[in-house]
Design a protein around this motif. Structure first.
Motif, PDB file in Angstrom:
ATOM      1  N   UNK A  54       0.828  -1.212   0.000  1.00 24.31           N
ATOM      2  CA  UNK A  54       0.000   0.000   0.000  1.00 24.31           C
ATOM      3  C   UNK A  54       0.859   1.258   0.000  1.00 24.31           C
ATOM      4  N   UNK A  55       1.903   1.295   0.819  1.00 25.05           N
ATOM      5  CA  UNK A  55       2.748   2.492   0.886  1.00 25.05           C
ATOM      6  C   UNK A  55       3.531   2.700  -0.411  1.00 25.05           C
ATOM      7  N   UNK A  56       3.961   1.607  -1.035  1.00 25.89           N
ATOM      8  CA  UNK A  56       4.638   1.727  -2.331  1.00 25.89           C
ATOM      9  C   UNK A  56       3.669   2.265  -3.393  1.00 25.89           C
ATOM     10  N   UNK A  57       2.417   1.777  -3.349  1.00 22.93           N
ATOM     11  CA  UNK A  57       1.384   2.290  -4.269  1.00 22.93           C
ATOM     12  C   UNK A  57       1.173   3.788  -4.045  1.00 22.93           C
ATOM     13  N   UNK A  58       1.115   4.195  -2.779  1.00 26.47           N
ATOM     14  CA  UNK A  58       0.908   5.607  -2.448  1.00 26.47           C
ATOM     15  C   UNK A  58       2.059   6.463  -2.952  1.00 26.47           C
ATOM     16  N   UNK A  59       3.297   6.008  -2.727  1.00 25.51           N
ATOM     17  CA  UNK A  59       4.471   6.751  -3.188  1.00 25.51           C
ATOM     18  C   UNK A  59       4.478   6.855  -4.714  1.00 25.51           C
ATOM     19  N   UNK A  77       7.052   5.717   2.984  1.00 24.13           N
ATOM     20  CA  UNK A  77       7.577   4.361   3.139  1.00 24.13           C
ATOM     21  C   UNK A  77       7.938   4.036   4.586  1.00 24.13           C
ATOM     22  N   UNK A  78       8.386   5.035   5.347  1.00 20.89           N
ATOM     23  CA  UNK A  78       8.827   4.792   6.724  1.00 20.89           C
ATOM     24  C   UNK A  78       7.703   4.935   7.748  1.00 20.89           C
ATOM     25  N   UNK A  79       6.594   5.489   7.341  1.00 22.39           N
ATOM     26  CA  UNK A  79       5.514   5.808   8.285  1.00 22.39           C
ATOM     27  C   UNK A  79       5.054   4.609   9.104  1.00 22.39           C
TER      28      UNK A  79
END
Length: 735
Positions: A62-67, A85-87
């Motif tokens: 999900x975070x990679x998709x967001x980035x 990514x670090x969140x």
């Protein structure tokens, strides 16, 4: 990364997203960024710090998709990508804040702190549909980049939850996206994100309607774009033959926009005229704007049949909000209706960013300060050639810094002015709640009624049936509602006490067969030093005046005054007392608390303070402020037992009224001693004799003089003069 953590589909997706993200961020990342992120993510997964979310979505994917969405939809930015990514690792406390700052820098730490702070709001089960929630969200975020990350994150989530089995959860997320994140996207000029959020929201909350509209349109986006191209082609040919400089923008309405029109116009799809919209923007000098627009209009209507009933001429008479444009609806190829908007570059700029910015024209609610600020951000997004996010680092969202937003335990959200207290909040909820408020549980901890609230606090008001409003409450409440209700309640209590005191006096006078004459009563009230009739009757109700003495003085008001014989000893003197002093002062003479005006007080009988004495205020159990001298016999006990009921008090500097004081006098009982004493008092212009009480035994007398003086200086002068009287041995201030 550990293979067991990813499903087969997720591994394939991981590889695809990573490659695309690396390609887009190649020019903005540092050489070791990728390796460092890979190592810390792997460690976090191995130590189980990356659990799946409530939708069972893999947070790494999900975070990679967001980035990736951030880079594709807005702009690649190193710090924002790394923060995304670090969140998850910071949220699970795998990465501590000190380590985060040390390893990744202050700016990334600032972004993650904003994301963490905002994420706490969702744990409150707040009412998302409240305008106050949007304001609190912006307040908590502090940095506009945090809001942009949240918008992109929400789009990634909305894409991921299609066909999720928990329909209720999907519906709630979709509703919140449409209510909160779509308008924020629109304000920032992120139109493609806004449209996709709206379409997905409709899809998840009303899937059948969404599907019906999609099927009725019966064409793909590519075919619709092809239709627009077919429509535009002859227009371009005609316009190119003129000296006009122009730009044509074609678009198809989104499914959500079409659905919105169906609802508002209460019609079906066949009767919606503007499924397709074309905008022609002309570069024209201001004096030629209208003529150029009408020229384009004539060319278009020569080619396509117009619908006169759908024509809107805001060129001749602009809208009251400044909007200028010429709208026509024409029948294009295949007998489809197409809306065409014709305007100049200046008009388009005003429509998009000026008085009639597009989101205002569509009726989205806003505040002027937020509007101007958001427009500034949108300018950066649209015009910055490289790294627009870099320009936003120092843009603080402080347009709500004069307000606080607090929750009830049920998640309802309320807005109060900055500095508001628990008591302000109680009155804001309901007057009765404020009247009986004794404190609150703020975030689970007990707090006093004067506790100043902070944005994000959850407040549970505590009450007591025995609680009544107090004068000192006015010293710390900040809202007009609380102040007005407190003053009104205290006034009502005083009026009730006044009525009780009046009834008591009338009943006693009637029992003694004495008529109550208003003129005589007013003389008595003035003689006793009360400012108002209400104060006088309140003193009777509170038993601060002896009702029998009041009646005696009332009877004596119109009685001729008997002169004191020239030669009389203390043993022969007959006492003629006046009313005990219980003057209720005005706040013009005393400054109580932090300069509170219009406050009534009483001078305490135990020490009889006068102007010039060092004094303090004590809030009695009846809610009345009593003024004591600092050296009052009861001061030590009051300070030790009731420190929380003390209120700072000082004299204001306005002298004018008299204060009661008692002098203890001892001397030889000689003929004429009383006459000498009274003569000295009567000669003092600012001093009056109010009462004498003297006992004599074996030639020695001692007693008390009740005098009215303006201040301590006058009292000390009187004491010195009385000590000079022959036969007087000592004079001291009593109490």
């Amino acid at each position: 990364m550990p293979n067991a953590y990813f499903t087969d589909d997720e591994r394939l997706r991981l590889i695809e997203i990573s490659r695309r993200l690396l390609r887009l961020t190649r020019d903005i990342t540092l050489p070791d960024d990728v390796a460092r992120v890979r190592v810390i993510m792997t460690e976090g997964i191995e130590q189980q710090h990356c659990p799946r979310d409530r939708f069972s979505i893999n947070p790494i994917i999900h975070n990679l998709e967001t980035a990736l969405l951030l880079c594709e939809k807005i702009s690649p930015d190193r710090n924002m990508v790394l923060a995304i990514l670090l969140f998850i690792l910071c949220k699970s406390e795998f990465i501590e804040e000190k380590e985060l700052v040390k390893e990744w820098g202050d700016d990334i730490a600032r972004l993650i702190r904003g994301l963490l702070k905002v994420s706490t709001l969702y744990a409150r089960q707040a009412a998302m549909e409240s305008d106050n929630f949007r304001k609190l969200l912006l307040t908590f975020a502090e940095d506009i980049r945090v809001i942009i990350i949240m918008i992109v994150d929400r789009l990634a989530m909305m894409r991921a939850i299609n066909h999720h089995p928990d329909e209720k959860m999907v519906h709630d997320v979709a509703y919140e996206s449409n209510y909160l994140y779509a308008p924020l996207s629109h304000r920032l000029g992120l139109y493609s994100i806004k449209s996709e959020l709206e379409d997905l929201s409709l899809k998840y909350t009303n899937r059948q309607t969404y599907t019906d509209i999609a099927h009725k349109l019966n064409q793909t986006k590519a075919s619709r774009d092809a239709y627009i191209a077919e429509f535009i082609a002859p227009i371009k040919e005609k316009l190119d033959a003129t000296p006009l400089k122009y730009e044509i923008k074609g678009r198809t309405k989104s499914i959500y926009s079409i659905w919105n029109k169906l609802v508002k116009q209460k019609t079906d799809l066949e009767h919606i005229y503007d499924l397709f919209a074309i905008r022609i923007i002309i570069d024209a000098e201001q004096e030629k704007e209208k003529s150029d627009c009408w020229l384009a209009y004539s060319l278009i209507t020569d080619m396509y049949q117009p619908n006169p009933s759908r024509m809107k001429d805001w060129l001749s008479i602009p809208k009251s909000n400044g909007y200028e444009s010429l709208h026509i609806t024409v029948k294009g190829p295949g007998d489809r209706w197409v809306e065409v908007q014709i305007r100049t570059r200046r008009m388009d700029l005003i429509a998009e960013k000026g008085l009639a910015a597009h989101w205002k024209y569509k009726g989205i609610k806003s505040e002027e300060s937020l509007d101007a600020w958001m427009n500034n951000v949108r300018d950066i997004l649209e015009t910055a050639e490289t790294g627009p996010m870099e320009l936003m680092k120092n843009m603080r969202m402080d347009f709500y810094d004069k307000e606080v937003f607090v929750f009830t335990p049920k998640g309802d959200l309320f807005k109060l002015p900055y500095g508001a207290t628990v008591l302000d909040f109680a009155f804001h909820i309901h007057t009765k709640l404020g009247m009986s408020c004794t404190g609150a549980k703020v975030n689970g901890r007990n707090q006093k009624i004067n506790y100043k609230l902070r944005s994000g606090d959850t407040v549970e008001i505590m009450t007591s049936a025995q609680q009544v409003p107090k004068i000192d409450w006015l010293a710390f409440v900040v809202t007009g509602k609380a102040r007005n209700r407190i003053r009104q309640s205290i006034h009502e209590m005083e009026n009730r006490a006044s009525s009780l005191g009046k009834e008591l006096l009338e009943r006693r006078l009637k029992n003694r067969k004495i008529d109550l004459v208003e003129a005589t009563l007013m003389k008595l009230i003035k003689k006793m030093g009360f400012r108002t009739v209400t104060d006088f009757f309140n003193a009777i109700a509170a038993e601060q005046l002896d009702i029998n003495e009041v009646i005696e003085q009332y009877v004596a008001v119109d009685r001729p005054t008997e002169t004191t014989p020239d030669k009389i000893s203390a043993e022969e003197f007959q006492l003629q007392p006046t009313a005990p002093d219980d003057t209720r002062g005005s706040s013009d003479v005393l400054v109580i608390g932090e300069g509170i005006k219009g406050v009534n007080y009483r001078l305490s009988k135990c020490c009889n303070p006068i102007y010039g004495d060092e004094v303090f205020g004590f809030i009695s159990s009846e809610g009345v402020i009593k003024i004591h001298r600092n050296d009052c016999p009861n001061a030590a006990n009051i300070r030790s037992r009731y420190p929380y009921r003390l209120i700072p008090t000082r004299w204001s500097g306005k002298v004018g009224e008299q204060f009661g004081a008692t002098l203890r006098i001892i001397g030889n009982d000689d003929i004429g001693i009383v006459t000498s004493i009274t003569s000295i008092i009567n000669k003092e212009s600012s001093t009056t004799l109010r009462s004498i009480s003297i006992d004599s035994n074996d030639g020695i007398f001692q007693g008390f003089l009740g005098v009215g003086v303006r201040d301590t200086a006058a009292l000390n002068t009187l004491i010195k003069k009385l000590k000079t009287v022959k036969g007087v041995k000592d004079v001291q201030r009593s109490k």
